[in-house]
Design a protein around this motif. Structure first.
Motif, PDB file in Angstrom:
ATOM      1  N   CYS A  73      59.431  36.437 -63.485  1.00 41.61           N
ATOM      2  CA  CYS A  73      58.498  35.626 -62.498  1.00 41.61           C
ATOM      3  C   CYS A  73      57.344  35.267 -63.348  1.00 41.61           C
ATOM      4  N   PRO A  74      56.717  34.065 -62.962  1.00 41.67           N
ATOM      5  CA  PRO A  74      55.425  33.897 -63.737  1.00 41.67           C
ATOM      6  C   PRO A  74      54.382  34.453 -62.985  1.00 41.67           C
ATOM      7  N   VAL A  75      53.041  34.900 -63.797  1.00 43.12           N
ATOM      8  CA  VAL A  75      52.264  35.459 -63.013  1.00 43.12           C
ATOM      9  C   VAL A  75      50.711  34.646 -63.635  1.00 43.12           C
ATOM     10  N   TYR A  76      49.918  34.171 -62.922  1.00 44.57           N
ATOM     11  CA  TYR A  76      48.825  33.635 -63.477  1.00 44.57           C
ATOM     12  C   TYR A  76      47.398  34.397 -63.202  1.00 44.57           C
ATOM     13  N   VAL A  77      46.811  34.794 -64.375  1.00 49.53           N
ATOM     14  CA  VAL A  77      45.629  35.515 -64.232  1.00 49.53           C
ATOM     15  C   VAL A  77      44.738  34.457 -63.879  1.00 49.53           C
ATOM     16  N   LYS A  78      43.955  34.356 -62.833  1.00 47.91           N
ATOM     17  CA  LYS A  78      43.202  33.612 -62.333  1.00 47.91           C
ATOM     18  C   LYS A  78      41.635  34.100 -62.415  1.00 47.91           C
ATOM     19  N   THR A  79      40.742  33.272 -62.608  1.00 56.25           N
ATOM     20  CA  THR A  79      39.314  33.391 -62.661  1.00 56.25           C
ATOM     21  C   THR A  79      38.609  32.621 -61.452  1.00 56.25           C
ATOM     22  N   HIS A  80      39.436  32.190 -60.716  1.00 55.93           N
ATOM     23  CA  HIS A  80      38.858  31.419 -59.492  1.00 55.93           C
ATOM     24  C   HIS A  80      40.056  31.295 -58.487  1.00 55.93           C
ATOM     25  N   SER A  81      39.905  30.701 -57.328  1.00 58.88           N
ATOM     26  CA  SER A  81      40.858  30.474 -56.297  1.00 58.88           C
ATOM     27  C   SER A  81      41.233  29.064 -55.987  1.00 58.88           C
ATOM     28  N   TYR A  82      40.863  28.153 -56.971  1.00 59.57           N
ATOM     29  CA  TYR A  82      41.250  26.773 -56.673  1.00 59.57           C
ATOM     30  C   TYR A  82      42.702  26.399 -56.892  1.00 59.57           C
ATOM     31  N   GLY A  83      43.217  25.547 -56.199  1.00 55.45           N
ATOM     32  CA  GLY A  83      44.587  25.127 -56.551  1.00 55.45           C
ATOM     33  C   GLY A  83      45.615  26.051 -55.791  1.00 55.45           C
ATOM     34  N   GLU A  84      45.382  26.887 -54.882  1.00 58.76           N
ATOM     35  CA  GLU A  84      46.245  27.871 -54.431  1.00 58.76           C
ATOM     36  C   GLU A  84      46.674  27.512 -52.961  1.00 58.76           C
ATOM     37  N   TYR A  85      45.925  27.015 -52.372  1.00 61.86           N
ATOM     38  CA  TYR A  85      46.043  26.748 -51.027  1.00 61.86           C
ATOM     39  C   TYR A  85      46.254  27.836 -50.002  1.00 61.86           C
ATOM     40  N   VAL A  86      46.108  29.025 -50.326  1.00 64.57           N
ATOM     41  CA  VAL A  86      45.946  30.410 -49.359  1.00 64.57           C
ATOM     42  C   VAL A  86      44.747  30.910 -49.616  1.00 64.57           C
ATOM     43  N   PHE A  87      43.878  30.631 -48.728  1.00 59.11           N
ATOM     44  CA  PHE A  87      42.408  30.872 -49.250  1.00 59.11           C
ATOM     45  C   PHE A  87      42.023  32.480 -49.039  1.00 59.11           C
ATOM     46  N   ASP A  88      41.195  32.884 -50.151  1.00 56.41           N
ATOM     47  CA  ASP A  88      40.796  34.020 -50.126  1.00 56.41           C
ATOM     48  C   ASP A  88      39.214  34.345 -50.625  1.00 56.41           C
ATOM     49  N   TRP A  89      38.415  32.979 -50.385  1.00 57.16           N
ATOM     50  CA  TRP A  89      37.203  32.961 -51.077  1.00 57.16           C
ATOM     51  C   TRP A  89      36.456  34.125 -50.180  1.00 57.16           C
ATOM     52  N   SER A  90      36.738  34.441 -49.108  1.00 57.85           N
ATOM     53  CA  SER A  90      35.878  35.415 -48.383  1.00 57.85           C
ATOM     54  C   SER A  90      36.181  36.605 -48.866  1.00 57.85           C
TER      55      SER A  90
END
Length: 426
Positions: A73-90
């Motif tokens: 499976c591919p896993v992306y290490v993210k430095t932000h939450s853009y481009g995901e569409y399941v929002f975890d900004w809070s």
């Protein structure tokens, strides 16, 4: 090495794995999509769309028995939450308020592509849970704050839940090519489909389509190799303009779509709106592979492609659109009515309208619950987010009930409400 030893290997790119091996593993899954194909994920990297520079650092976690690939499976290490569409900004803000870093985090998803489907590619079902555990172990060593499997299929989510991950639900809007009759036959044509809607929605759609026609707009539909380089270039002008009008650069580069034309051309359908012989707008949808054309060859121990294909539906996915001129109702025509009409004509079972947008219900795209799974490394935050998800789930149930009350369907409203409720409960 012991005969039964399973080894975990981590790669820095899907391109380090053979395309044929990856795609064979993908085709054995019951809910594969074109967006998990080797060509698609590689194009994300090679085009500069999903790279460390844009905040997407790819890692591929795999399980091996000798030289046999068991799971990946591919896993992306993210430095932000853009481009995901399941929002975890809070969640990120809560970490920041407590002086803790939320980023980097790990995302098991397709960049910029909120399409439900398999994320855990396995040669046999028993390797899903070990793959989830391997990903979690890797995340702990990498000191990631969390892991997020987005828009996974039921088997993915069951494995994550078994590993102790928390589930979360969002809603998308999908159209199904099936008449509400005991025989559940496909629609004969667009008018047949319209007849299933209540009078208000039926009248509204006809009015919207008439406005586009009376504005002198006509459409041409291109599939696969029919889409020329000039057509792709025009589409990108439209796509880019839509993002820029909202004050953001587009996620995807021209090079990404060049790769789609070169390597996955048959997975795309382009609708071009023309007025006075000149193109003014376009919409692009993806379509699943035609499994009837796939051979029955298989790897040892893997289901045949033909047997898996027998339980798969042909699916179309609404993806991108843009316009160079403003015409009333053109967006609805290009993004919903033209694709639905094409799906009916081509025997496509389902058209997925993408994330968000209650306005899609008026076009007979009905709510579908799309779950995700989340692992939080910090015990206290895991507990707090778990309580949040319980409250959110209650609110989501009420939201779905409210959507059901506004079904556009005429004859099949009771049946359809039951189907939506069942989908939410699952």
């Amino acid at each position: 090495m012991a005969e039964n030893t399973i080894i975990t290997r981590t790669f820095q790119s899907v391109q380090e794995l053979p395309e044929q091996t990856w795609n064979a593993l993908l085709s054995a899954q019951t809910q594969d999509t074109p967006f998990m194909r080797h060509e698609y994920l590689a194009a994300m990297e090679q085009s500069g769309s999903a790279t460390p520079q844009t905040g997407w650092i790819c890692r591929v976690i795999t399980l091996w028995h000798g030289e046999e690939l068991l799971a990946a499976c591919p896993v992306y290490v993210k430095t932000h939450s853009y481009g995901e569409y399941v929002f975890d900004w809070s969640w990120a803000r809560a970490y920041e308020q407590h002086g803790l870093p939320y980023y980097p985090k790990g995302t098991l998803a397709v960049p910029f592509t909120p399409v439900p489907g398999t994320r855990l590619l396995v040669k046999a079902p028993q390797w899903r849970l070990p793959l989830v555990q391997a990903v979690q172990h890797w995340a702990q060593q990498a000191e990631l704050s969390s892991l997020h499997l987005l828009f996974g299929d039921a088997q993915d989510l069951a494995a994550c839940e078994q590993a102790g991950w928390m589930l979360r639900s969002t809603v998308q809007f999908h159209w199904r090519n099936v008449a509400p009759t005991p025989a559940a036959e496909s629609w004969r044509d667009f008018d047949d489909f319209l007849a299933s809607l209540n009078q208000e929605k039926r009248k509204k759609i006809r009015q919207e389509r008439r406005k586009v026609r009376e504005a002198g707009v006509r459409f041409k539909t291109l599939r696969g190799a029919q889409i020329t380089s000039a057509d792709w270039a025009f589409f990108y002008r439209c796509y880019e303009r839509t993002y820029l009008e909202h004050g953001n650069p587009p996620y995807l580069t021209p090079e990404f779509f060049n790769a789609m034309q070169e390597h996955m051309t048959e997975n795309w359908v382009l609708f071009i709106a023309e007025r006075d012989g000149l193109p003014i707008a376009s919409s692009l949808i993806a379509v699943s592979d035609d499994y009837s054309l796939i051979s029955d060859e298989k790897s040892p121990g893997m289901q045949t492609n033909k047997s898996v294909a027998a339980i798969k539906e042909r699916v179309a996915y609404g993806r991108y659109w843009g316009a160079l001129e403003r015409v009333d109702c053109l967006h609805f025509e290009a993004c919903y009515y033209q694709p639905i009409e094409w799906c009916i004509a081509n025997g496509i079972a389902r058209f997925e309208g993408g994330a968000q947008g209650e306005h899609k219900m008026a076009r007979a795209l009905l709510p579908i619950v799309t779950p995700s799974a989340h692992w939080i490394a910090h015990p206290a935050f895991a507990d707090a987010i778990g309580r949040f998800l319980e409250r959110e789930s209650e609110g989501m149930a009420g939201y779905v009930q409210e959507l059901q009350a506004h079904s556009p369907l005429r004859q099949s409203e009771p049946h359809e409400k039951g189907r939506i409720a069942a989908a939410f409960e699952s």
